[in-house]
Design a protein around this motif. Structure first.
Motif, PDB file in Angstrom:
ATOM      1  N   UNK A 210      66.515  35.143  52.888  1.00 46.11           N
ATOM      2  CA  UNK A 210      66.724  36.538  53.293  1.00 46.11           C
ATOM      3  C   UNK A 210      68.008  37.051  52.650  1.00 46.11           C
ATOM      4  N   UNK A 211      67.961  38.259  52.108  1.00 41.11           N
ATOM      5  CA  UNK A 211      69.140  38.837  51.467  1.00 41.11           C
ATOM      6  C   UNK A 211      70.235  39.082  52.503  1.00 41.11           C
ATOM      7  N   UNK A 212      71.341  38.384  52.374  1.00 41.01           N
ATOM      8  CA  UNK A 212      72.401  38.398  53.378  1.00 41.01           C
ATOM      9  C   UNK A 212      73.025  39.781  53.517  1.00 41.01           C
ATOM     10  N   UNK A 213      73.313  40.420  52.413  1.00 38.04           N
ATOM     11  CA  UNK A 213      74.047  41.689  52.453  1.00 38.04           C
ATOM     12  C   UNK A 213      73.297  42.775  53.207  1.00 38.04           C
TER      13      UNK A 213
ATOM     14  N   UNK B 269      73.905  43.596  58.656  1.00 38.88           N
ATOM     15  CA  UNK B 269      74.124  44.773  59.507  1.00 38.88           C
ATOM     16  C   UNK B 269      73.057  44.982  60.568  1.00 38.88           C
ATOM     17  N   UNK B 270      71.916  44.300  60.453  1.00 38.32           N
ATOM     18  CA  UNK B 270      70.820  44.514  61.409  1.00 38.32           C
ATOM     19  C   UNK B 270      70.871  43.588  62.616  1.00 38.32           C
ATOM     20  N   UNK B 271      71.794  42.628  62.632  1.00 38.15           N
ATOM     21  CA  UNK B 271      71.765  41.606  63.686  1.00 38.15           C
ATOM     22  C   UNK B 271      72.472  42.042  64.960  1.00 38.15           C
ATOM     23  N   UNK B 272      73.342  43.030  64.869  1.00 40.36           N
ATOM     24  CA  UNK B 272      74.262  43.317  65.978  1.00 40.36           C
ATOM     25  C   UNK B 272      73.571  44.080  67.109  1.00 40.36           C
TER      26      UNK B 272
ATOM     27  N   UNK C 160      61.327  40.747  63.813  1.00 40.27           N
ATOM     28  CA  UNK C 160      61.309  41.982  63.028  1.00 40.27           C
ATOM     29  C   UNK C 160      61.154  41.706  61.533  1.00 40.27           C
ATOM     30  N   UNK C 161      61.627  40.562  61.069  1.00 36.54           N
ATOM     31  CA  UNK C 161      61.527  40.218  59.648  1.00 36.54           C
ATOM     32  C   UNK C 161      60.100  39.851  59.243  1.00 36.54           C
TER      33      UNK C 161
END
Length: 221
Positions: free
Chosen positions: A42-45, A49-52, A62-63
């Motif tokens: 999975x692209x980290x960048x 931002x979606x985990x919080x 969701x992925x």
């Protein structure tokens, strides 16, 4: 800190998100999730931002990754985060603010599992409330309002009688859907926040006053 109506209102109860609101665990969470993302290609960048603010199991589902068992992966995330609390700190003034509240009039509503929540709160010096709603207590996580509705019910009040302290978009949406008033804690935000809700940059700039009827209000010092 805005001159919003929440500073001139009173409430039966205060409901607090945990991560980013009373403590910060961004560094630890992002270390664990980075390891997980790299392992799964999975692209980290774009992913971090979606985990919080969301439950780990909801983030993974969701992925829609093929062959990934969300429950097992979420359990791995939880155990890794329990082991890594380096850099987990109290949001300045939060613990003192929480201890100033009547013990039966506040709760924490977090997307973290209970074991992880208690671990992070202990690391940050955050007091454990009498009422705490965690990932295991709801079938739908934030932005679903179920967590805030359940916390209000356990405190014996209606959501409309509560002020929710939040920092993340999914939590804000959950509190709005529950019908509660909102205070957006901006202490851990790197950028200015544009919101129609009240904002709080520091717990050290406010105090709580409780009137004769037991209603609580947030007042600027």
């Amino acid at each position: 800190m805005s001159d919003h109506s929440v500073f001139n209102s009173t409430y039966r109860a205060f409901l607090f998100d945990m991560d980013g609101t009373v403590l910060t665990s961004i560094a630890a969470a992002e270390r664990v999730w980075t390891t997980w993302a790299v392992r799964h290609g999975v692209d980290v960048e774009t992913f971090l931002p979606t985990i919080h603010g969301a439950r780990a199991i909801d983030t993974i589902r969701r992925l829609g990754l093929p062959g990934v068992e969300a429950e097992a992966e979420a359990a791995w995330i939880t155990e890794a985060e329990i082991e890594d609390v380096d850099g987990v700190f109290e949001v300045a003034g939060a613990a003192k603010f929480l201890r100033s509240l009547p013990v039966n009039q506040w709760a924490i509503v977090t997307s973290a599992p209970r074991k992880l929540a208690l671990r992070r709160m202990g690391a940050a010096g955050i007091p454990e409330p009498e009422v705490m709603v965690t990932a295991e207590d709801v079938t739908a996580g934030k932005p679903d309002p179920a967590g805030y509705q359940l916390a209000a019910r356990r405190l014996g009040v209606e959501p409309e009688q509560c002020l929710v302290f939040e920092d993340a978009t999914v939590g804000i949406l959950a509190a709005e859907a529950a019908g509660a008033d909102l205070m957006i804690v901006t202490a851990t935000h790197g950028q200015p926040v544009e919101t129609r809700h009240g904002t709080l940059a520091s717990y050290e700039s406010v105090r709580v006053l409780v009137d004769a009827a037991g209603l609580m209000g947030v007042h600027k010092i």
